[in-house]
Scaffold this active site. Structure first.
Site, PDB file in Angstrom:
ATOM      1  CB  SER A 112      20.062 112.970 -17.636  1.00  0.00           C
ATOM      2  OG  SER A 112      21.259 113.111 -18.608  1.00  0.00           O
TER       3      SER A 112
ATOM      4  CG  HIS B 185      18.540 112.838 -22.663  1.00  0.00           C
ATOM      5  ND1 HIS B 185      18.680 111.804 -22.232  1.00  0.00           N
ATOM      6  CD2 HIS B 185      19.254 113.894 -21.959  1.00  0.00           C
ATOM      7  CE1 HIS B 185      19.367 112.138 -20.944  1.00  0.00           C
ATOM      8  NE2 HIS B 185      19.710 113.154 -21.031  1.00  0.00           N
TER       9      HIS B 185
END
Length: 674
Positions: free
Chosen positions: A533, A646
């Site tokens: 991320s 994610h």
């Protein structure tokens, strides 16, 4: 068990951990109910059951059984009944169940509604529940009822709102979250709020049971003013009209988790006061429920961040609703600080801030008994994925009640962990940690991996990180730290990269890399870098600015801030971190802070890892990085995971998490061990 018989941690130990969460103490303080998650290796499914532990002697027993997900247990005011959510009758549809806790008996289904429940709470008299509920779209109901249409699936998605998807949840339904009450005796439900534009969230009862407070954004298009959320109060009986909505106006900014004071004077919530200030501390805010005074951030003078921002990859420990003492004289809440998440309390006047639980570790769920001498909480640390603890507030003594995973962890040599404080690029004091391999030999020269956290407004710290232990078990020294830009060290620390990603954060990471390289047991010619991320952003940034690292693993990356705008589930809001202008008015600034703009200098062999259903950092972000490296002749591989979001590294399907770890280890072995 002696060190000679201990083993190193393995990737498939992920199947063996039992994860403890969401503890709730009974009103009389004698028992704590909590959730335990396990993984079924054959089906790759995760199941959660309820457990019960006695606070006097720590005797624990499993309360519910079966291959289902039982969660969100909540005691009735008298402690006779436990309400919880479960998908035991329909894997795709949870309902609310009631379990008698005094007379015995089986759990019975209270609801039979089609949609999603969240944040339910007992009424003070125990006769009703309030919850936020989102009905399933009628089109989806009709499709599921028709076998042919169900097989064919969705024909098209008609999207009319800006925020139309959420990572981990997928495309959002047309229906919004609304407030419902449910009669505990009959199961009859009543919808109190309605509308196709606004969500109503975080409901809570007034102490007299006559009113319900909640959070809502009532702007004509809430997606375009996402911080215009206020506190509302409505009557608890009957469907409310807009005329019934009593608004307690609050400053614009993020808000969550409402909580009424027992004396009815205040509503507390967690929030910020700056719409574009992602770097701001979250605080405890109080609003007089009668509107007689201004809303106040009572934790602002202390420069602390309320909530749990400490990252781990085993247990899910979210931020929980602030809890009031029975006499309304103290409020209890989590605080992320210096690599830990502790439990603190404060008075409504903002005086006498106390660290109730401040050991090096992470406090997750917590709850108080009615007499307020008993505090139950989930707590984990470097060598403990998490267990239930009990604290007597008057005596100030804590003791561990459960012992999940202790036998497993006792078999494993996790290596040595050293905490270090070091000088950053501008002589600011920074915190980091170094994990040394099992059987560490100070005379050897080890390869090292620098791990970079996501967020960026989060922190690494004193919690169980399976990935770090796994890489250390492959004979790597693993270093991780909290450069400027993260939370947990005051607003100045986190604000340092506002509209300046890749500046002082990069400098701080290089200072920590220098510290690692200076260790006598580390070979500075064999250092790697990894992150996901924002950590993936920094990994991509690093390889475009230095070739000091011999290999990199860039995961769920942000590479292009221009194309990130609008493609993420956070949508246009990403602009707030970069001058609060859209790319068509801010192109040079966003491009300057994009790793892809600098990738032409990269030489570092890089493994790019991405999930195909990542709605936070769209798949195209990882693809851009991979294609750029390949066209330049830089050694690169792309590892894609179907059906994953994610959060793959923390909550993805276990076999995929294992494959991910094995590929990362293989990649670093290829470039760092020769």
């Amino acid at each position: 068990m002696s060190e000679k018989t201990m083993r190193s941690i393995e990737a498939d130990d992920l199947y063996r951990f039992q994860l403890v969460s969401d503890c709730q103490i009974s009103p009389d303080g004698s028992r704590v109910v909590f959730c335990v998650e396990r993984v079924d290796r054959d089906s790759e499914k995760k199941y959660t059951n309820l457990w019960l532990v006695q606070t006097d002697d720590g005797r624990a027993r499993q309360l519910t059984h079966g291959d289902q997900i039982d969660r969100h247990p909540r005691w009735s005011p008298g402690g006779q009944t436990l309400a919880f959510m479960s998908n035991r009758e329909d894997e795709d549809q949870s309902q609310i169940y009631l379990l008698p806790m005094t007379a015995g008996g089986e759990a019975r289904s209270l609801t039979a509604m089609k949609g999603s429940f969240d944040n339910f709470q007992w009424s003070p008299d125990g006769r009703e529940l309030v919850c936020q509920f989102r009905k399933k779209d009628q089109e989806a109901i009709e499709r599921e009822a028709d076998p042919v249409r169900k097989e064919l699936g969705i024909v098209a998605r008609h999207i009319t709102r800006v925020f139309y998807k959420l990572d981990g949840a997928g495309y959002l339904p047309q229906e919004r979250w609304h407030i419902w009450t449910i009669d505990v005796e009959t199961g009859v439900s009543q919808q109190l709020t309605d509308g196709q534009i606004c969500d109503e969230l975080s409901p809570c009862w007034s102490p007299d049971g006559r009113q319900i407070a909640f959070l809502s954004n009532r702007r004509p298009d809430p997606d375009l003013e996402p911080d215009a959320t206020d506190v509302f109060i409505i009557p608890a009986s009957g469907q409310a009209t807009e005329a019934d909505f009593k608004c307690l106006e609050t400053p614009p900014g993020n808000k969550s988790l409402l909580s009424f004071s027992p004396d009815s004077r205040y509503l507390a919530f967690i929030g910020q006061d700056t719409p574009a200030g992602w770097w701001k501390n979250n605080g405890i805010w109080l609003s007089p429920q009668d509107g007689s005074g201004p809303v106040r951030d009572i934790t602002a003078p202390y420069d602390i961040d309320v909530g749990n921002g400490t990252l781990g990859d085993i247990a899910d420990r979210p931020t929980f609703r602030p809890i009031w003492s029975a006499d309304s004289r103290r409020i209890y809440f989590q605080v992320g600080q210096n690599g830990s998440t502790g439990l603190y309390s404060i008075t409504p006047e903002g005086d006498d801030l106390r660290a109730e639980v401040s050991s090096a570790g992470v406090v997750g769920a917590f709850s108080l008994d009615e007499a307020n001498d008993g505090l139950a909480y989930c707590y984990g640390a470097f060598a403990d994925p998490g267990n239930i603890w009990f604290r007597t507030l008057r005596q100030g003594e804590s003791r561990q009640l459960t012992h999940f995973n202790e036998k497993l962890v006792a078999q494993i040599d996790l290596g040595q962990i050293e905490e270090v404080w070091f000088q950053g690029a501008d002589d600011n004091r920074l915190q980091g940690w170094i994990v040394k391999p099992p059987g560490f030999d100070p005379k050897k020269r080890y390869p090292a991996i620098l791990e970079i956290h996501g967020g960026p407004w989060l922190q690494y710290g004193n919690t169980f990180m399976h990935e770090f232990y796994y890489l250390a078990a492959q004979d790597y020294v693993v270093g991780f730290c909290n450069p400027r830009g993260g939370q947990g060290y005051g607003e100045k620390h986190s604000q340092a990269i506002a509209n300046g990603w890749g500046t002082v954060d990069y400098a701080d990471l290089m200072a920590f890399a220098d510290l690692l390289a200076d260790q006598a047991y580390i070979d500075p010619a064999r250092m790697g870098v990894a992150g996901g991320s924002y950590g993936g952003y920094m990994t991509a940034w690093i390889i475009g600015h230095t070739d000091r690292f011999k290999a990199a693993a860039a995961q769920r990356v942000v590479t292009n801030l221009v194309s990130m705008w609008g493609s993420s589930d956070f949508n246009w809001e990403f602009q707030r971190a970069f001058g609060d202008k859209p790319p068509y008015d801010n192109l040079e600034n966003m491009w300057r802070q994009s790793p892809i703009a600098h990738i032409g200098q990269a030489k570092t062999p890089t493994l790019v890892v991405h999930s195909e259903r990542d709605m936070r950092c769209d798949l195209e972000q990882g693809l851009q990085l991979f294609v750029a490296l390949k066209t330049m002749g830089v050694p690169a591989e792309l590892l894609l995971f179907p059906e994953e979001s994610h959060g793959l590294s923390r909550g993805g399907r276990t076999d995929r998490r294992i494959v991910r770890l094995e590929h990362i280890a293989r990649w670093f072995d290829q470039y760092l061990t020769t």
